[in-house]
Scaffold this motif. Sequence first.
Motif, PDB file in Angstrom:
ATOM      1  N   TYR A 232      -4.520  -2.669   1.699  1.00  0.00           N
ATOM      2  CA  TYR A 232      -5.192  -3.404   0.542  1.00  0.00           C
ATOM      3  C   TYR A 232      -4.077  -4.992   1.141  1.00  0.00           C
ATOM      4  CZ  TYR A 232      -7.199   0.892  -2.872  1.00  0.00           C
ATOM      5  OH  TYR A 232      -7.436   1.728  -2.935  1.00  0.00           O
TER       6      TYR A 232
ATOM      7  N   LEU B 205     -10.126  -0.934  -1.057  1.00  0.00           N
ATOM      8  CA  LEU B 205      -9.751  -0.778  -0.234  1.00  0.00           C
ATOM      9  C   LEU B 205      -9.895  -1.437   1.549  1.00  0.00           C
ATOM     10  CD1 LEU B 205      -7.368   1.684   0.854  1.00  0.00           C
ATOM     11  CD2 LEU B 205      -9.533   2.855   1.345  1.00  0.00           C
TER      12      LEU B 205
ATOM     13  N   ALA C 107      -3.672  -8.961  -1.688  1.00  0.00           N
ATOM     14  CA  ALA C 107      -4.496  -8.471  -3.176  1.00  0.00           C
ATOM     15  C   ALA C 107      -5.130  -9.723  -3.408  1.00  0.00           C
ATOM     16  CB  ALA C 107      -3.584  -7.067  -3.493  1.00  0.00           C
TER      17      ALA C 107
ATOM     18  N   THR D 130       0.846  -1.306  -0.209  1.00  0.00           N
ATOM     19  CA  THR D 130       0.181   0.065  -0.282  1.00  0.00           C
ATOM     20  C   THR D 130       0.795   1.631   0.253  1.00  0.00           C
ATOM     21  OG1 THR D 130      -1.882  -1.153   1.234  1.00  0.00           O
ATOM     22  CG2 THR D 130      -2.281   1.338   1.186  1.00  0.00           C
TER      23      THR D 130
ATOM     24  N   LEU E 232      -2.832   0.520  -4.455  1.00  0.00           N
ATOM     25  CA  LEU E 232      -1.900  -0.107  -4.176  1.00  0.00           C
ATOM     26  C   LEU E 232      -0.602  -0.114  -4.846  1.00  0.00           C
ATOM     27  CD1 LEU E 232      -2.701  -3.726  -3.831  1.00  0.00           C
ATOM     28  CD2 LEU E 232      -3.859  -3.527  -5.868  1.00  0.00           C
TER      29      LEU E 232
END
Length: 271
Positions: A143, A152, A146, A70, A263
């Motif tokens: 984030y 978010l 992922a 992040t 991200l």
Amino acid sequence: MEGIASMATILAEAGQDQPNEHASLDAMREGMTAPPATPVPSPAPQQPAAAPAPPATPKPSDQALQGSGTAFFVSEQGHLITNAHVVEGCEALKIDGRPVSLLAADESFDLALIKAAPQEAGVVAKFAPRPAGLNADITVAGYPLAGLLSGLNVTRGSVSSLKGLGGDAIRMQISAPVQPGNSGGPAVDAAGRVVGVVVSKLDAKLVADATGDIPQNVNFAVRGEIAKLFMFQNGVEPVLGDEDAPTIDPVTLGKNLEGVTRLVECYAVPK
């Protein structure tokens, strides 16, 4: 006498018409190493021979996603803060699918400064003018995980300790839950001002194996004062929030964090 003279003339002319055997051999040898003295008809055009292929080198298309973290905007010029360990070993960095540049990284602080296109709306994260106090409310954005989670992720907690593991003065302990991928995200106070940069969580399994007890919500953030110092060292002046900024309701705070948090993806050629 006339007959002899005629015969001599005929023999002399015959000798001039026939080339010397040794001279002909020398001419043939010369023709194999030197270009002809007079133009000769060119052969039919042919396709040129293919040049030898250069040594294989990694192409951008060969790079694969190696991890993610992040980052958040800290200047209108497009500077973002993240962790140094997020960008470590990356051959390319991307935000929103577009390449970004790594400007600086500091392993001791575990902070990195990257540069993307300027924010269209000019919205950036503002830093708290003072350090967060013990038990102050904290909201973390990032984030995590992922590919498994989307969008978010926002969690809340408090400042559990003003120092990090083993009395580390660079970090502070927070109780807001974080997961892999939260690294580099902003930790903000109730007024939405940055007071820290999420950096790590305590290894629960390691502690459980050593003590027989599972720790809960023991996470860490680089102190906001350290992040501001890092920015100053690299030519970026942090934007400060008002000293008496009012508390923001949780929904509005989440929207504000969504506007500045991104991200960041790390790409490299697999080894």
